[in-house]
Design a protein around this motif. Structure first.
Motif, PDB file in Angstrom:
ATOM      1  N   LEU A  91     -31.279  16.643 -31.242  1.00  0.00           N
ATOM      2  CA  LEU A  91     -30.827  15.414 -30.591  1.00  0.00           C
ATOM      3  C   LEU A  91     -29.871  15.706 -29.444  1.00  0.00           C
ATOM      4  CD1 LEU A  91     -31.034  12.386 -30.509  1.00  0.00           C
ATOM      5  CD2 LEU A  91     -29.155  12.245 -32.173  1.00  0.00           C
ATOM      6  N   ASN A  92     -28.885  16.587 -29.681  1.00  0.00           N
ATOM      7  CA  ASN A  92     -27.950  16.946 -28.612  1.00  0.00           C
ATOM      8  C   ASN A  92     -28.678  17.609 -27.445  1.00  0.00           C
ATOM      9  OD1 ASN A  92     -25.656  15.982 -29.866  1.00  0.00           O
ATOM     10  ND2 ASN A  92     -25.101  17.940 -30.778  1.00  0.00           N
ATOM     11  N   THR A  93     -29.642  18.474 -27.769  1.00  0.00           N
ATOM     12  CA  THR A  93     -30.392  19.174 -26.719  1.00  0.00           C
ATOM     13  C   THR A  93     -31.202  18.191 -25.894  1.00  0.00           C
ATOM     14  OG1 THR A  93     -30.551  21.122 -28.148  1.00  0.00           O
ATOM     15  CG2 THR A  93     -32.042  21.021 -26.264  1.00  0.00           C
ATOM     16  N   TYR A  94     -31.843  17.259 -26.557  1.00  0.00           N
ATOM     17  CA  TYR A  94     -32.650  16.255 -25.844  1.00  0.00           C
ATOM     18  C   TYR A  94     -31.769  15.402 -24.920  1.00  0.00           C
ATOM     19  CZ  TYR A  94     -35.744  12.295 -24.986  1.00  0.00           C
ATOM     20  OH  TYR A  94     -36.485  11.308 -24.383  1.00  0.00           O
ATOM     21  N   LYS A  95     -30.605  15.008 -25.418  1.00  0.00           N
ATOM     22  CA  LYS A  95     -29.682  14.227 -24.588  1.00  0.00           C
ATOM     23  C   LYS A  95     -29.225  15.028 -23.373  1.00  0.00           C
ATOM     24  CE  LYS A  95     -27.699  11.445 -28.347  1.00  0.00           C
ATOM     25  NZ  LYS A  95     -26.459  11.215 -29.154  1.00  0.00           N
ATOM     26  N   THR A  96     -28.931  16.311 -23.586  1.00  0.00           N
ATOM     27  CA  THR A  96     -28.529  17.163 -22.469  1.00  0.00           C
ATOM     28  C   THR A  96     -29.667  17.292 -21.462  1.00  0.00           C
ATOM     29  OG1 THR A  96     -27.057  18.420 -23.928  1.00  0.00           O
ATOM     30  CG2 THR A  96     -27.656  19.446 -21.820  1.00  0.00           C
ATOM     31  N   GLY A  97     -30.887  17.419 -21.969  1.00  0.00           N
ATOM     32  CA  GLY A  97     -32.045  17.513 -21.091  1.00  0.00           C
ATOM     33  C   GLY A  97     -32.204  16.301 -20.192  1.00  0.00           C
ATOM     34  N   LEU A  98     -31.792  15.141 -20.663  1.00  0.00           N
ATOM     35  CA  LEU A  98     -31.888  13.921 -19.862  1.00  0.00           C
ATOM     36  C   LEU A  98     -30.916  13.929 -18.684  1.00  0.00           C
ATOM     37  CD1 LEU A  98     -32.320  11.206 -22.644  1.00  0.00           C
ATOM     38  CD2 LEU A  98     -34.069  12.153 -21.123  1.00  0.00           C
ATOM     39  N   MET A  99     -29.970  14.848 -18.695  1.00  0.00           N
ATOM     40  CA  MET A  99     -29.058  14.986 -17.555  1.00  0.00           C
ATOM     41  C   MET A  99     -29.589  15.999 -16.537  1.00  0.00           C
ATOM     42  SD  MET A  99     -25.266  14.872 -19.331  1.00  0.00           S
ATOM     43  CE  MET A  99     -25.549  16.186 -20.528  1.00  0.00           C
ATOM     44  N   PHE A 100     -30.690  16.657 -16.868  1.00  0.00           N
ATOM     45  CA  PHE A 100     -31.227  17.710 -16.007  1.00  0.00           C
ATOM     46  C   PHE A 100     -32.676  17.465 -15.597  1.00  0.00           C
ATOM     47  CE2 PHE A 100     -33.509  21.858 -15.813  1.00  0.00           C
ATOM     48  CZ  PHE A 100     -32.887  22.395 -14.700  1.00  0.00           C
ATOM     49  N   TRP A 101     -33.552  17.284 -16.585  1.00  0.00           N
ATOM     50  CA  TRP A 101     -34.980  17.248 -16.304  1.00  0.00           C
ATOM     51  C   TRP A 101     -35.464  16.053 -15.492  1.00  0.00           C
ATOM     52  CZ3 TRP A 101     -37.877  21.154 -15.962  1.00  0.00           C
ATOM     53  CH2 TRP A 101     -37.684  22.276 -16.767  1.00  0.00           C
ATOM     54  N   PRO A 102     -34.960  14.833 -15.693  1.00  0.00           N
ATOM     55  CA  PRO A 102     -35.467  13.728 -14.874  1.00  0.00           C
ATOM     56  C   PRO A 102     -35.319  13.970 -13.374  1.00  0.00           C
ATOM     57  CG  PRO A 102     -34.276  12.861 -16.741  1.00  0.00           C
ATOM     58  CD  PRO A 102     -34.049  14.355 -16.753  1.00  0.00           C
ATOM     59  N   PHE A 103     -34.230  14.583 -12.959  1.00  0.00           N
ATOM     60  CA  PHE A 103     -34.013  14.853 -11.534  1.00  0.00           C
ATOM     61  C   PHE A 103     -34.975  15.941 -11.042  1.00  0.00           C
ATOM     62  CE2 PHE A 103     -29.999  13.518 -13.469  1.00  0.00           C
ATOM     63  CZ  PHE A 103     -29.742  12.374 -12.717  1.00  0.00           C
ATOM     64  N   MET A 104     -35.165  16.981 -11.849  1.00  0.00           N
ATOM     65  CA  MET A 104     -36.065  18.066 -11.463  1.00  0.00           C
ATOM     66  C   MET A 104     -37.517  17.589 -11.419  1.00  0.00           C
ATOM     67  SD  MET A 104     -34.011  20.599 -10.953  1.00  0.00           S
ATOM     68  CE  MET A 104     -32.886  19.323 -10.355  1.00  0.00           C
ATOM     69  N   GLN A 105     -37.914  16.820 -12.429  1.00  0.00           N
ATOM     70  CA  GLN A 105     -39.292  16.373 -12.477  1.00  0.00           C
ATOM     71  C   GLN A 105     -39.577  15.278 -11.449  1.00  0.00           C
ATOM     72  OE1 GLN A 105     -40.864  18.614 -13.665  1.00  0.00           O
ATOM     73  NE2 GLN A 105     -41.572  18.187 -15.759  1.00  0.00           N
ATOM     74  N   PHE A 106     -38.581  14.517 -11.074  1.00  0.00           N
ATOM     75  CA  PHE A 106     -38.786  13.547  -9.987  1.00  0.00           C
ATOM     76  C   PHE A 106     -39.171  14.279  -8.703  1.00  0.00           C
ATOM     77  CE2 PHE A 106     -37.457  11.088  -6.327  1.00  0.00           C
ATOM     78  CZ  PHE A 106     -37.996   9.835  -6.604  1.00  0.00           C
ATOM     79  N   LEU A 107     -38.443  15.352  -8.398  1.00  0.00           N
ATOM     80  CA  LEU A 107     -38.788  16.162  -7.225  1.00  0.00           C
ATOM     81  C   LEU A 107     -40.168  16.784  -7.387  1.00  0.00           C
ATOM     82  CD1 LEU A 107     -35.391  18.035  -6.638  1.00  0.00           C
ATOM     83  CD2 LEU A 107     -36.298  16.089  -5.343  1.00  0.00           C
TER      84      LEU A 107
END
Length: 204
Positions: free
Chosen positions: A121-137
């Motif tokens: 759960l903590n890892t998934y939450k942390t991923g939401l601070m990183f991956w959405p920006f990378m995958q948008f690009l």
């Protein structure tokens, strides 16, 4: 990107993308061990991460990107946001789960779900601070035939974080930052934790 690489990626998209993704992901574990200041690199650990990356993450990402493009073609803002939403609600939790359980399985742990229960759960939450920006690009700007390679470049950073979280962290960005930039008061405690992690490899 290098024109020769782009030609190769167009001609052999699966081999090129999956190979680079796997190597970059495994490289994240190597960087984690090096940054942790270990006396010797535990290559077995890097091998386990590489097996999971090559057998699942690289292949899954390659075909997942193609599925999203067929389902939501183009790079209009609407299509990009649809891809992004589906990616973060489906692929992201699956990839994180496979990492924790897959590496635990290869290490021969009795309870392969232990790390997943404690840190998912903590890892998934942390991923939401990183991956959405990378995958948008990725969805908006990167051609389909190199999207897995782009994801692999981002995964290099992410894998370093995952390997830290699995070894000594708790899946939070705060723990990772404290590991990278420790306070002097935390050095003694950090050394104790590192010695605990290194002890099994030294005894092997």
């Amino acid at each position: 990107l290098n024109p020769l690489f782009l030609r190769h990626a167009r001609r052999f998209p699966w081999v090129t993308n999956v190979t680079l993704y796997g190597c970059l992901f495994a490289g994240g574990d190597f960087v984690h061990q090096w940054f942790s200041g270990r006396e010797t690199i535990e290559w077995r650990q890097t091998r386990n991460v590489a097996v999971v990356a090559f057998s699942f993450h690289g292949n899954f990402n390659f075909f997942w990107m193609r599925f999203l493009e067929r389902r939501f073609p183009g790079n209009s803002i609407g299509m990009v946001m649809r891809k992004l939403f589906l990616d973060q609600t489906t692929a992201a939790p699956l990839a994180t789960s496979v990492f924790y359980t897959g590496v635990s399985f290869l290490e021969g742990k009795e309870d392969i779900l232990e790390d997943w229960r404690e840190k998912f759960l903590n890892t998934y939450k942390t991923g939401l601070m990183f991956w959405p920006f990378m995958q948008f690009l990725n969805f908006a700007l990167v051609p389909l035939y190199v999207r897995t390679t782009f994801t692999g470049c981002c995964a290099f950073i992410w894998a370093t974080f995952l390997c830290f979280s699995r070894q000594t962290g708790d899946g939070t960005a705060g723990a990772a930052l404290a590991w990278m930039f420790p306070h002097k008061d935390d050095d003694a405690e950090y050394t104790k934790e590192k010695d605990k992690v290194d002890a099994p490899s030294k005894g092997a």
